[in-house]
Each structure stands twice: as structure tokens, then as C-alpha cells.
Design a protein around this motif. Structure first.
Motif, short mmCIF file in Angstrom:
data_model
loop_
_atom_site.label_atom_id
_atom_site.label_comp_id
_atom_site.label_asym_id
_atom_site.label_seq_id
_atom_site.Cartn_x
_atom_site.Cartn_y
_atom_site.Cartn_z
N ASN A 13 8.44 65.48 -7.11
CA ASN A 13 9.76 65.46 -6.48
C ASN A 13 10.41 64.08 -6.50
O ASN A 13 11.64 63.97 -6.40
CB ASN A 13 9.66 65.94 -5.03
N ASP A 14 9.61 63.01 -6.64
CA ASP A 14 10.16 61.66 -6.72
C ASP A 14 10.50 61.26 -8.15
O ASP A 14 10.79 60.11 -8.42
CB ASP A 14 9.15 60.65 -6.15
N ASN A 15 10.45 62.23 -9.07
CA ASN A 15 10.78 62.04 -10.49
C ASN A 15 9.81 61.08 -11.18
O ASN A 15 10.18 60.29 -12.03
CB ASN A 15 12.22 61.55 -10.65
N GLU A 16 8.52 61.14 -10.79
CA GLU A 16 7.47 60.33 -11.40
C GLU A 16 6.57 61.22 -12.24
O GLU A 16 6.30 62.36 -11.88
CB GLU A 16 6.63 59.64 -10.33
N LEU A 17 6.09 60.69 -13.35
CA LEU A 17 5.19 61.43 -14.23
C LEU A 17 3.81 61.51 -13.58
O LEU A 17 3.23 60.49 -13.21
CB LEU A 17 5.09 60.72 -15.58
#
Length: 91
Positions: A13-17
């Protein structure tokens, strides 16, 4: 309707891989190195300045187990270093 750009792999959800396994490519053959290739290696070559002090930059070489078992790893590593030096001299 908004267009959402998708990145490869699993994104939280934090746009991290957050993928557990990201496949690597062999530097010599340009083929993917499988997760079960336990003979593969990843070598990081650090760059130094004229005084021999590490500059913080490095080059990564991935070699598959097949390349290593065929005794081609030394040639592949030399080829990579020669190509990298040519690129660094042009900059």
C-alpha cells in the motif's frame, strides 16, 4: 476513470516493492538465473580514484552456475571489466 500505472512485481500500500525473490540475469549469457541455481555468484566490483580510495560506486556481475562450470567465468569477468572501463573513460 483514472489510469493506474502498474509496476512489475508485488507492491504494498505504500507503493514499495515487496517481492521475496527478484530474478537476476547472467552477465555473460544474458539469461535468467533460476532460484535453484546454487552455483551462481554475484560479484560487486568497487571503483577507486587515482589515490586508490573507494569512490562509493560499484559494478555488479552476475554469473550463472553453468558459466562457472564451463570455466567461462574468468573470461566473462574480464570482458565485463574491459567494457566498463571503456564506458567510464568516455564519461
Amino acid at each position: 476513470m483514472a489510469v493506474v500505472e502498474r509496476k512489475p512485481g508485488m507492491i504494498n500500500n505504500d507503493n514499495e516493492l515487496v517481492d521475496i525473490y527478484i530474478p537476476r540475469k547472467c552477465t555473460a549469457t544474458n539469461k535468467l538465473i533460476g532460484a535453484k541455481d546454487h552455483a551462481s555468484v554475484q560479484i560487486q566490483i568497487g571503483y577507486v580514484d587515482e589515490n586508490g580510495v573507494y569512490t562509493g560506486e560499484n559494478s555488479i556481475v552476475n554469473l550463472s552456475g553453468k558459466v562457472r562450470s564451463n570455466s567461462q567465468a574468468d573470461d566473462a569477468l574480464n570482458r565485463h571489466c574491459i567494457e566498463t572501463i571503456k564506458i567510464m573513460k568516455d564519461i
